[in-house]
Design a protein around this motif. Structure first.
Motif, PDB file in Angstrom:
ATOM      1  N   VAL A  32      -1.745   0.996  11.834  1.00  0.00           N
ATOM      2  CA  VAL A  32      -1.376   1.683  10.595  1.00  0.00           C
ATOM      3  C   VAL A  32      -2.523   2.602  10.213  1.00  0.00           C
ATOM      4  O   VAL A  32      -3.691   2.195  10.241  1.00  0.00           O
ATOM      5  CB  VAL A  32      -1.095   0.673   9.461  1.00  0.00           C
ATOM      6  N   THR A  33      -2.179   3.816   9.845  1.00  0.00           N
ATOM      7  CA  THR A  33      -3.182   4.775   9.395  1.00  0.00           C
ATOM      8  C   THR A  33      -3.049   4.951   7.889  1.00  0.00           C
ATOM      9  O   THR A  33      -1.961   5.225   7.383  1.00  0.00           O
ATOM     10  CB  THR A  33      -2.984   6.130  10.102  1.00  0.00           C
ATOM     11  N   VAL A  34      -4.158   4.755   7.205  1.00  0.00           N
ATOM     12  CA  VAL A  34      -4.273   5.025   5.775  1.00  0.00           C
ATOM     13  C   VAL A  34      -5.404   6.042   5.624  1.00  0.00           C
ATOM     14  O   VAL A  34      -6.169   6.248   6.561  1.00  0.00           O
ATOM     15  CB  VAL A  34      -4.556   3.731   4.962  1.00  0.00           C
ATOM     16  N   PRO A  35      -5.554   6.700   4.503  1.00  0.00           N
ATOM     17  CA  PRO A  35      -6.615   7.692   4.373  1.00  0.00           C
ATOM     18  C   PRO A  35      -7.997   7.108   4.726  1.00  0.00           C
ATOM     19  O   PRO A  35      -8.380   6.057   4.242  1.00  0.00           O
ATOM     20  CB  PRO A  35      -6.560   8.105   2.906  1.00  0.00           C
ATOM     21  N   ARG A  36      -8.681   7.784   5.599  1.00  0.00           N
ATOM     22  CA  ARG A  36     -10.045   7.459   6.031  1.00  0.00           C
ATOM     23  C   ARG A  36     -10.163   6.121   6.748  1.00  0.00           C
ATOM     24  O   ARG A  36     -11.257   5.582   6.857  1.00  0.00           O
ATOM     25  CB  ARG A  36     -11.023   7.503   4.857  1.00  0.00           C
ATOM     26  N   ARG A  37      -9.063   5.559   7.229  1.00  0.00           N
ATOM     27  CA  ARG A  37      -9.151   4.267   7.901  1.00  0.00           C
ATOM     28  C   ARG A  37      -7.925   4.022   8.763  1.00  0.00           C
ATOM     29  O   ARG A  37      -6.831   4.455   8.435  1.00  0.00           O
ATOM     30  CB  ARG A  37      -9.267   3.161   6.864  1.00  0.00           C
ATOM     31  N   GLN A  38      -8.151   3.302   9.851  1.00  0.00           N
ATOM     32  CA  GLN A  38      -7.044   2.840  10.681  1.00  0.00           C
ATOM     33  C   GLN A  38      -7.119   1.319  10.736  1.00  0.00           C
ATOM     34  O   GLN A  38      -8.169   0.749  11.012  1.00  0.00           O
ATOM     35  CB  GLN A  38      -7.120   3.406  12.087  1.00  0.00           C
TER      36      GLN A  38
ATOM     37  N   ARG B 159      -7.579  -4.018  -2.193  1.00  0.00           N
ATOM     38  CA  ARG B 159      -8.555  -4.622  -3.115  1.00  0.00           C
ATOM     39  C   ARG B 159      -9.899  -3.919  -3.022  1.00  0.00           C
ATOM     40  O   ARG B 159     -10.519  -3.611  -4.036  1.00  0.00           O
ATOM     41  CB  ARG B 159      -8.720  -6.108  -2.820  1.00  0.00           C
ATOM     42  N   ARG B 160     -10.362  -3.676  -1.796  1.00  0.00           N
ATOM     43  CA  ARG B 160     -11.647  -2.988  -1.618  1.00  0.00           C
ATOM     44  C   ARG B 160     -11.594  -1.571  -2.160  1.00  0.00           C
ATOM     45  O   ARG B 160     -12.555  -1.078  -2.750  1.00  0.00           O
ATOM     46  CB  ARG B 160     -12.031  -2.950  -0.136  1.00  0.00           C
ATOM     47  N   ARG B 161     -10.484  -0.895  -1.955  1.00  0.00           N
ATOM     48  CA  ARG B 161     -10.332   0.489  -2.426  1.00  0.00           C
ATOM     49  C   ARG B 161     -10.351   0.544  -3.955  1.00  0.00           C
ATOM     50  O   ARG B 161     -10.930   1.450  -4.544  1.00  0.00           O
ATOM     51  CB  ARG B 161      -9.031   1.063  -1.896  1.00  0.00           C
ATOM     52  N   GLN B 162      -9.771  -0.440  -4.606  1.00  0.00           N
ATOM     53  CA  GLN B 162      -9.725  -0.452  -6.074  1.00  0.00           C
ATOM     54  C   GLN B 162     -11.079  -0.753  -6.686  1.00  0.00           C
ATOM     55  O   GLN B 162     -11.366  -0.319  -7.793  1.00  0.00           O
ATOM     56  CB  GLN B 162      -8.691  -1.465  -6.552  1.00  0.00           C
ATOM     57  N   TRP B 163     -11.924  -1.492  -5.979  1.00  0.00           N
ATOM     58  CA  TRP B 163     -13.247  -1.836  -6.518  1.00  0.00           C
ATOM     59  C   TRP B 163     -14.257  -0.713  -6.345  1.00  0.00           C
ATOM     60  O   TRP B 163     -15.327  -0.755  -6.920  1.00  0.00           O
ATOM     61  CB  TRP B 163     -13.780  -3.105  -5.871  1.00  0.00           C
TER      62      TRP B 163
ATOM     63  N   SER C  34       0.848  -1.189   0.000  1.00  0.00           N
ATOM     64  CA  SER C  34       0.000   0.000   0.000  1.00  0.00           C
ATOM     65  C   SER C  34       0.882   1.237   0.000  1.00  0.00           C
ATOM     66  O   SER C  34       1.728   1.405   0.883  1.00  0.00           O
ATOM     67  CB  SER C  34      -0.914   0.010   1.225  1.00  0.00           C
ATOM     68  N   SER C  35       0.656   2.085  -0.950  1.00  0.00           N
ATOM     69  CA  SER C  35       1.416   3.342  -1.007  1.00  0.00           C
ATOM     70  C   SER C  35       0.709   4.437  -0.216  1.00  0.00           C
ATOM     71  O   SER C  35       1.173   5.564  -0.174  1.00  0.00           O
ATOM     72  CB  SER C  35       1.579   3.775  -2.461  1.00  0.00           C
ATOM     73  N   GLN C  36      -0.407   4.112   0.393  1.00  0.00           N
ATOM     74  CA  GLN C  36      -1.233   5.080   1.098  1.00  0.00           C
ATOM     75  C   GLN C  36      -0.915   5.175   2.594  1.00  0.00           C
ATOM     76  O   GLN C  36      -1.596   5.905   3.318  1.00  0.00           O
ATOM     77  CB  GLN C  36      -2.702   4.674   0.943  1.00  0.00           C
ATOM     78  N   ILE C  37       0.060   4.462   3.111  1.00  0.00           N
ATOM     79  CA  ILE C  37       0.345   4.433   4.541  1.00  0.00           C
ATOM     80  C   ILE C  37       0.838   5.804   5.000  1.00  0.00           C
ATOM     81  O   ILE C  37       1.767   6.365   4.445  1.00  0.00           O
ATOM     82  CB  ILE C  37       1.379   3.352   4.888  1.00  0.00           C
ATOM     83  N   MET C  38       0.176   6.322   6.031  1.00  0.00           N
ATOM     84  CA  MET C  38       0.523   7.642   6.557  1.00  0.00           C
ATOM     85  C   MET C  38       1.279   7.552   7.881  1.00  0.00           C
ATOM     86  O   MET C  38       2.077   8.431   8.206  1.00  0.00           O
ATOM     87  CB  MET C  38      -0.751   8.473   6.738  1.00  0.00           C
ATOM     88  N   HIS C  39       1.005   6.523   8.671  1.00  0.00           N
ATOM     89  CA  HIS C  39       1.620   6.403   9.993  1.00  0.00           C
ATOM     90  C   HIS C  39       1.630   4.938  10.409  1.00  0.00           C
ATOM     91  O   HIS C  39       0.722   4.190  10.074  1.00  0.00           O
ATOM     92  CB  HIS C  39       0.813   7.218  11.014  1.00  0.00           C
ATOM     93  N   CYS C  40       2.646   4.546  11.156  1.00  0.00           N
ATOM     94  CA  CYS C  40       2.734   3.177  11.659  1.00  0.00           C
ATOM     95  C   CYS C  40       3.290   3.204  13.082  1.00  0.00           C
ATOM     96  O   CYS C  40       4.294   3.860  13.348  1.00  0.00           O
ATOM     97  CB  CYS C  40       3.636   2.338  10.755  1.00  0.00           C
ATOM     98  N   HIS C  41       2.603   2.500  13.978  1.00  0.00           N
ATOM     99  CA  HIS C  41       3.033   2.409  15.372  1.00  0.00           C
ATOM    100  C   HIS C  41       3.068   0.935  15.766  1.00  0.00           C
ATOM    101  O   HIS C  41       2.062   0.244  15.670  1.00  0.00           O
ATOM    102  CB  HIS C  41       2.083   3.177  16.286  1.00  0.00           C
ATOM    103  N   VAL C  42       4.229   0.466  16.206  1.00  0.00           N
ATOM    104  CA  VAL C  42       4.419  -0.918  16.620  1.00  0.00           C
ATOM    105  C   VAL C  42       4.630  -0.936  18.129  1.00  0.00           C
ATOM    106  O   VAL C  42       5.486  -0.222  18.646  1.00  0.00           O
ATOM    107  CB  VAL C  42       5.645  -1.556  15.915  1.00  0.00           C
ATOM    108  N   THR C  43       3.831  -1.754  18.830  1.00  0.00           N
ATOM    109  CA  THR C  43       3.974  -1.914  20.272  1.00  0.00           C
ATOM    110  C   THR C  43       4.354  -3.360  20.557  1.00  0.00           C
ATOM    111  O   THR C  43       3.649  -4.282  20.159  1.00  0.00           O
ATOM    112  CB  THR C  43       2.653  -1.575  21.002  1.00  0.00           C
TER     113      THR C  43
END
Length: 109
Positions: A62-68, A104-108, A33-42
């Motif tokens: 992981v935060t992507v546009p309009r979704r976590q 896949r869902r985003r592309q459809w 995914s090229s849409q990744i805005m933020h990633c936090h690993v605990t």
């Protein structure tokens, strides 16, 4: 990954090698995914049993546009998670599958 990755340790001593491995695995997420805005690993070691080893839990947000997208890998029966690297690997594999489903869902749409 464009934005910095944040790695947090809970109830476990911070490990530069484990942090580096998390950064390496997170760097590969751009393939899915090229849409990744933020990633936090605990990385958490919640229980300290005297007879059994510590079972590590890994949570990745992981935060992507309009979704976590959040993945939590905690298998109390799975003794392989006594190794934090195995727990980290399993969590990133699950995250990779969720990112692929999201794409896949985003592309459809």
């Amino acid at each position: 990954m464009r934005l910095p990755l944040r790695v947090t340790f809970r109830n476990a001593d911070p490990s530069p090698a484990l942090s580096a491995r998390a950064r390496e695995l997170a760097g590969r997420l751009d393939r899915f995914s090229s849409q990744i805005m933020h990633c936090h690993v605990t990385i958490e070691a919640p229980h300290r049993h005297s007879r059994q080893g510590t079972l590590y839990q890994v949570r990745i947000d992981v935060t992507v546009p309009r979704r976590q997208i959040a993945v939590r890998r905690a298998h109390p029966i799975d003794r392989s998670h006594e190794d934090p690297y195995v727990a980290l690997r399993d969590a990133f594999r699950a995250l990779r599958r969720r990112l692929q489903d999201h794409e896949r869902r985003r592309q459809w749409k």
